[in-house]
Design a protein around this motif. Structure first.
Motif, PDB file in Angstrom:
ATOM      1  N   ARG A 140       0.849  -1.184   0.000  1.00  0.00           N
ATOM      2  CA  ARG A 140       0.000   0.000   0.000  1.00  0.00           C
ATOM      3  C   ARG A 140       0.887   1.237   0.000  1.00  0.00           C
ATOM      4  NH1 ARG A 140      -2.785  -4.076   2.371  1.00  0.00           N
ATOM      5  NH2 ARG A 140      -5.006  -4.205   1.801  1.00  0.00           N
ATOM      6  N   PRO A 161      -5.499   4.887  -3.610  1.00  0.00           N
ATOM      7  CA  PRO A 161      -6.568   3.882  -3.633  1.00  0.00           C
ATOM      8  C   PRO A 161      -6.130   2.475  -3.990  1.00  0.00           C
ATOM      9  CG  PRO A 161      -6.800   5.442  -5.455  1.00  0.00           C
ATOM     10  CD  PRO A 161      -5.755   5.994  -4.547  1.00  0.00           C
ATOM     11  N   SER A 218      -6.796   1.047   9.903  1.00  0.00           N
ATOM     12  CA  SER A 218      -6.680   0.791   8.474  1.00  0.00           C
ATOM     13  C   SER A 218      -5.368   0.076   8.198  1.00  0.00           C
ATOM     14  CB  SER A 218      -6.715   2.108   7.686  1.00  0.00           C
ATOM     15  OG  SER A 218      -6.394   1.896   6.319  1.00  0.00           O
ATOM     16  N   GLN A 245     -15.879  14.446   7.172  1.00  0.00           N
ATOM     17  CA  GLN A 245     -16.195  13.162   6.567  1.00  0.00           C
ATOM     18  C   GLN A 245     -17.307  13.367   5.559  1.00  0.00           C
ATOM     19  OE1 GLN A 245     -18.298  10.323   9.095  1.00  0.00           O
ATOM     20  NE2 GLN A 245     -18.764  11.952  10.558  1.00  0.00           N
ATOM     21  N   ASP A 248     -17.563   9.142   1.019  1.00  0.00           N
ATOM     22  CA  ASP A 248     -16.430   8.420   0.450  1.00  0.00           C
ATOM     23  C   ASP A 248     -15.144   8.515   1.272  1.00  0.00           C
ATOM     24  OD1 ASP A 248     -17.898   7.643  -1.863  1.00  0.00           O
ATOM     25  OD2 ASP A 248     -17.599   9.651  -2.689  1.00  0.00           O
ATOM     26  N   HIS A 249     -14.946   9.624   2.004  1.00  0.00           N
ATOM     27  CA  HIS A 249     -13.659   9.882   2.641  1.00  0.00           C
ATOM     28  C   HIS A 249     -13.828  10.315   4.090  1.00  0.00           C
ATOM     29  CE1 HIS A 249     -12.824  10.542  -1.699  1.00  0.00           C
ATOM     30  NE2 HIS A 249     -11.639  10.045  -1.409  1.00  0.00           N
ATOM     31  N   ARG A 275      -9.911   6.943   2.202  1.00  0.00           N
ATOM     32  CA  ARG A 275     -11.204   6.498   1.690  1.00  0.00           C
ATOM     33  C   ARG A 275     -11.876   5.612   2.743  1.00  0.00           C
ATOM     34  NH1 ARG A 275     -11.594   5.842  -4.131  1.00  0.00           N
ATOM     35  NH2 ARG A 275     -12.577   3.824  -3.737  1.00  0.00           N
ATOM     36  N   ARG A 276     -13.190   5.666   2.795  1.00  0.00           N
ATOM     37  CA  ARG A 276     -13.897   4.830   3.771  1.00  0.00           C
ATOM     38  C   ARG A 276     -13.648   3.341   3.528  1.00  0.00           C
ATOM     39  NH1 ARG A 276     -17.772   6.666   7.237  1.00  0.00           N
ATOM     40  NH2 ARG A 276     -18.272   8.877   7.159  1.00  0.00           N
ATOM     41  N   ASP A 277     -13.481   2.948   2.248  1.00  0.00           N
ATOM     42  CA  ASP A 277     -13.249   1.529   1.988  1.00  0.00           C
ATOM     43  C   ASP A 277     -11.825   1.099   2.339  1.00  0.00           C
ATOM     44  OD1 ASP A 277     -11.746   2.529  -0.145  1.00  0.00           O
ATOM     45  OD2 ASP A 277     -13.148   1.889  -1.691  1.00  0.00           O
ATOM     46  N   GLN A 278     -10.989   2.044   2.790  1.00  0.00           N
ATOM     47  CA  GLN A 278      -9.658   1.708   3.277  1.00  0.00           C
ATOM     48  C   GLN A 278      -9.634   1.470   4.785  1.00  0.00           C
ATOM     49  OE1 GLN A 278      -7.602   5.204   1.806  1.00  0.00           O
ATOM     50  NE2 GLN A 278      -6.800   4.104   0.029  1.00  0.00           N
ATOM     51  N   HIS A 280     -10.793  -0.442   8.298  1.00  0.00           N
ATOM     52  CA  HIS A 280     -11.427  -1.617   8.894  1.00  0.00           C
ATOM     53  C   HIS A 280     -12.111  -1.238  10.212  1.00  0.00           C
ATOM     54  CE1 HIS A 280      -8.155  -1.972  11.841  1.00  0.00           C
ATOM     55  NE2 HIS A 280      -7.292  -2.015  10.858  1.00  0.00           N
TER      56      HIS A 280
END
Length: 285
Positions: A140, A161, A218, A245, A248-249, A275-278, A280
């Motif tokens: 990463r 990303p 993360s 926030q 997405d971020h 990013r929110r999808d980064q 955990h």
């Protein structure tokens, strides 16, 4: 902090706040910016423990930690072997990533900014990137603009990303380089905007009791096992300042010790665009 205390603290899901060198991340002030900002092609004097600088590049490799040193009768022998392997890996990565230039991308991104200055008293801005080897056998990338003067530092980080599996990252293709450069270019533009917003006082999380806080976790922040044993999902930035926030971020400010290994929170310090999808873990407090 000893390895035993590190394992115990991380196992409890704690930011290692007891470490003596923890730095407070504070917003920019007009006083600091009175002479502007000057781009500097160099790396910070303090990097995470175990980091390997890629020769002739503004890239810093953060290898994974191994538990082998805990099993060997003479730990410093294991550390020497590991360091030699890490240096070899860094030299190999430098050859393959020779076309990636965080400094040149920063120069392009900052063209025309009113903050740029040739004053010798200007804040020094060092653009560089961390390449972190993670527990899921992926790399990463975190793109950084670090500001400093004397013993004061501020760090702004955009976590790119894409992640790359180990095999691809050790046999770099033109397609991978194209993706990496494109994401670094966009990340450099985001970093300029963040620094300029900070200069205008727009990166405040509130004041006093009104500060919004969250626990953040993360693999982009802590990607590998501390001492080769502790799961990175157990090491969180507790009580990070939540600047903003959206869907997405998240934009957060964290305290931290930049000299710690990455697996112990060595990347925490500063402002992070994630990013929110980064993530955990994201728990508002």
């Amino acid at each position: 902090m000893t390895r035993r205390r590190l394992i115990a603290a991380a196992g409890a899901g704690l930011l290692l706040a007891g470490c003596a060198q923890t730095r407070r991340s504070v917003p920019l002030s007009p006083e600091l910016l009175h002479s502007g900002i000057r781009l500097q092609r160099s790396l910070p004097a303090v990097l995470p423990s175990g980091a390997q600088v890629l020769p002739q590049a503004q890239l810093v490799l953060l290898p994974g930690e191994s538990a082998a040193g805990m099993l060997m009768p003479v730990p410093f022998v294991a550390e020497a072997i590991g360091a030699a392997m890490d240096r070899s890996e860094a030299a190999s990565e430098a050859t393959q990533l020779a076309g990636v230039h965080p400094f040149m991308l920063a120069q392009q991104a900052w063209t025309g900014s009113a903050l740029l200055s040739g004053s010798p008293d200007a804040l020094q801005l060092q653009p560089f990137a961390f390449l972190q080897a993670c527990v899921d056998d992926r790399y990463r990338v975190a793109l950084v603009h670090q500001l400093s003067r004397a013993d004061w530092i501020a760090r702004y980080t955009v976590h790119l990303p894409s992640s790359y599996d180990s095999a691809a990252f050790h046999k770099v293709t033109p397609a991978l380089l194209q993706t990496l450069e494109a994401e670094m270019r966009e990340g450099s533009a985001i970093l300029r905007r963040l620094v300029e917003r900070g200069a205008r006082g727009e990166l405040q999380a509130g004041s006093g009791a009104t500060i919004q806080r969250a626990d953040i976790g993360s693999l982009h922040l802590v990607g590998n096992r501390a001492a080769g044993l502790v799961s990175p999902t157990l090491v969180l930035a507790r009580g990070a300042e939540l600047i903003e926030q959206d869907g997405d971020h998240v934009l957060v400010r964290m305290d931290g010790d930049p000299s710690q290994p990455a697996s112990a929170g060595g990347l925490f310090f500063g402002v992070h665009w994630l990013r929110r999808d980064q993530l955990h873990t994201f728990r508002r407090l």
